[in-house]
Design an enzyme around this catalytic site. Structure first.
Site, short mmCIF file in Angstrom:
data_model
loop_
_atom_site.label_atom_id
_atom_site.label_comp_id
_atom_site.label_asym_id
_atom_site.label_seq_id
_atom_site.Cartn_x
_atom_site.Cartn_y
_atom_site.Cartn_z
N LYS A 179 0.81 -1.22 0.00
CA LYS A 179 0.00 0.00 0.00
C LYS A 179 0.85 1.27 0.00
O LYS A 179 0.35 2.34 -0.29
CB LYS A 179 -0.98 -0.03 1.16
C1 LIG Z 1 -4.63 -4.46 1.69
C2 LIG Z 1 -3.94 -5.75 1.64
C3 LIG Z 1 -4.39 -6.78 0.79
C4 LIG Z 1 -5.64 -6.63 -0.03
O1 LIG Z 1 -5.50 -5.71 -1.07
P1 LIG Z 1 -6.79 -5.13 -1.83
O2 LIG Z 1 -6.26 -4.15 -2.79
O3 LIG Z 1 -7.64 -4.49 -0.77
O4 LIG Z 1 -7.48 -6.27 -2.45
C5 LIG Z 1 -3.65 -7.94 0.73
N1 LIG Z 1 -2.55 -8.12 1.48
C6 LIG Z 1 -2.09 -7.17 2.32
C7 LIG Z 1 -0.87 -7.44 3.13
C8 LIG Z 1 -2.76 -5.96 2.41
O5 LIG Z 1 -2.29 -5.02 3.22
#
Ligand SMILES: *Cc1c(COP(=O)(O)O)cnc(C)c1O
Length: 435
Positions: free
Chosen positions: A108
């Site tokens: 993210k």
């Molecule tokens: C947010 C997150 C996900 C999911 O991603 P999306 O874009 O919401 O589908 C998967 N793994 C981790 C470690 C995350 O932080």
């Protein structure tokens, strides 16, 4: 570049408006138009380029008419001082795309940092403070907090479900201070998300505050996530095989970003949507019926989403056509016991330490490869560094997990949060006291 709402494709808004408004008034989701096409030459040229260079090249194709080239280049390079390497687990067949080399150790960072850089660029043109509201199931909050910390003119309020995020995740949200504050909600991620959504349609709040979102409903989180799919493709194209991406998914921003660059011309043979027991999308792919559920708590908590916001984007990208969706995406899901067994097996088989989310992605990829019997280059997105889930990973693998310095030092900082019940009015009251 202009942006339209999935609910009303005829009218469009500017980049700046889509960036700060986050969600259109008609409650659809913004999509970019026209999507530029990146031709074969583009992909051949990027084979050895850095994530920042690729990010800049695509940003220029998207926003070159709105943002001065030198500024765009600078902001893209500031956003991505790290790479997203593809690591081969089984050479030319199974690999992971490590997305956790940024400051919060989760993918993210990519979306949050690019969005912060763009907001900081555009907010220099206005004197009103921007209030960012963000709901997190674990990793978004940390990435957003770090991405926006000390960005002038921006204040960030993070809502997270009490007791449902790991200790180090919580430290990332609650220890920075300054322009970052955390609301500890006595409820689930879906409760946090519902509160944020309600705030955006609260006329009273919006009348005197400039509210914005950093959740993946904001299209500017997703656009940069396309960059690493392109980078990964560049890193594996010499194998000369069709490329399949497996994405461990929760709110489905990551997979939507992949589908968006696929539409721009990235040659993706297939996607695998891998989830935990929150399996509305794999179930949709099986039955054709989309039935959002209340979220279920699992050990892969960042994917505990029962009603994924970005499903609409995916459906939209596949023209609301179930068959087209199914041709491009396969779904797999795993419960906690299978996830633990998968983490252990991946370690035994490849000597690779994975967090529970990443393990689900790899399992989805392996199961897809077995079922489809295709000779492909499989790339599973490694979404977080295993040390973010240290107690679990150590328990499953039975040996210590090393914690990178930048995460380890957080353990000593003290948590500061504002506890609230899972009710909109309670949030609003506390929030108004802080602005
Ligand atoms: C947010 C997150 C996900 C999911 O991603 P999306 O874009 O919401 O589908 C998967 N793994 C981790 C470690 C995350 O932080």
């Amino acid at each position: 570049m202009r942006f339209y709402s999935t609910n009303s494709p005829q009218s469009t808004v500017s980049t700046k408006q889509a960036l700060f408004q986050s969600m259109p008034a008609d409650k659809g989701l913004y999509m970019p138009t026209p999507l530029p096409t990146l031709g074969v030459d583009f992909f051949t040229a990027i084979a050895d380029q850095s994530l920042a260079d690729i990010g800049f090249a695509i940003s220029y194709a998207l926003f070159g008419d709105e943002i001065n080239k030198a500024d765009l280049e600078e902001l893209t390079h500031n956003a991505f001082p790290f790479e997203t390497p593809v690591i081969q687990l089984e050479s030319g067949k199974t690999s992971v795309l490590e997305l956790f080399h940024g400051p919060s150790l989760a993918f993210k960072d990519v979306g949050a940092r690019y969005m912060a850089a763009l907001m900081s660029y555009f907010s220099k043109q206005s004197d009103k403070e921007v209030n960012i509201l963000v709901a997190t199931s674990g990793d978004t909050g940390g990435a957003v907090a770090m991405g926006f910390h000390n960005v002038p003119g921006v204040r960030v309020s993070i809502l997270y479900p009490s007791g449902r995020v790991s200790e180090l995740q919580e430290k990332q949200l609650t220890t920075l201070g300054g322009n970052i504050q955390a609301f500890e909600v006595d409820g689930t991620f879906d409760d946090c998300q519902a509160i944020v959504k309600q705030a955006f349609v609260d006329a009273e709040l919006n009348a005197h505050l400039s509210l914005s979102s950093a959740n993946s409903i904001n299209i500017f989180r997703l656009i940069p996530q396309g960059f690493y799919y392109v980078s990964a493709y560049g890193q594996v194209q010499h194998y000369g095989k069709p490329v399949v991406f497996s994405t461990p998914s929760g709110n489905f921003g990551n997979l939507s970003a992949g589908a968006m660059v696929q539409k721009m011309g990235l040659p993706v043979a297939h996607f695998v949507a891998a989830t935990n027991l929150n399996h509305v999308v794999p179930s949709y792919l099986k039955s054709g019926n989309y039935l959002p559920q209340a979220s279920v708590a699992t050990i892969s908590n960042a994917m505990d989403v029962g009603s994924p916001s970005n499903f609409v984007r995916l459906a939209h990208l596949y023209n609301y056509d179930y068959n087209q969706f199914k041709t491009n995406v396969s779904g797999y899901f795993y419960d906690d016991e299978e996830t633990r067994a998968g983490m252990k097996r991946i370690y035994d088989q490849y000597n690779y330490v994975s967090c529970p989310h990443t393990a689900i992605g790899i399992m989805g990829l392996q199961d897809y490869m077995t079922d489809s019997q295709q000779d492909v280059m499989g790339i599973s997105l490694a979404t977080a560094h295993p040390s973010k889930f240290k107690p679990l990973v150590e328990e499953v693998l039975g040996h210590p997990v090393e914690v990178p310095e930048r995460l380890a030092e957080l353990a000593h900082r003290s948590k500061k949060s504002i506890p609230i019940p899972a009710e909109y009015e309670a949030f609003k009251e506390s929030f108004l006291q802080t602005v």
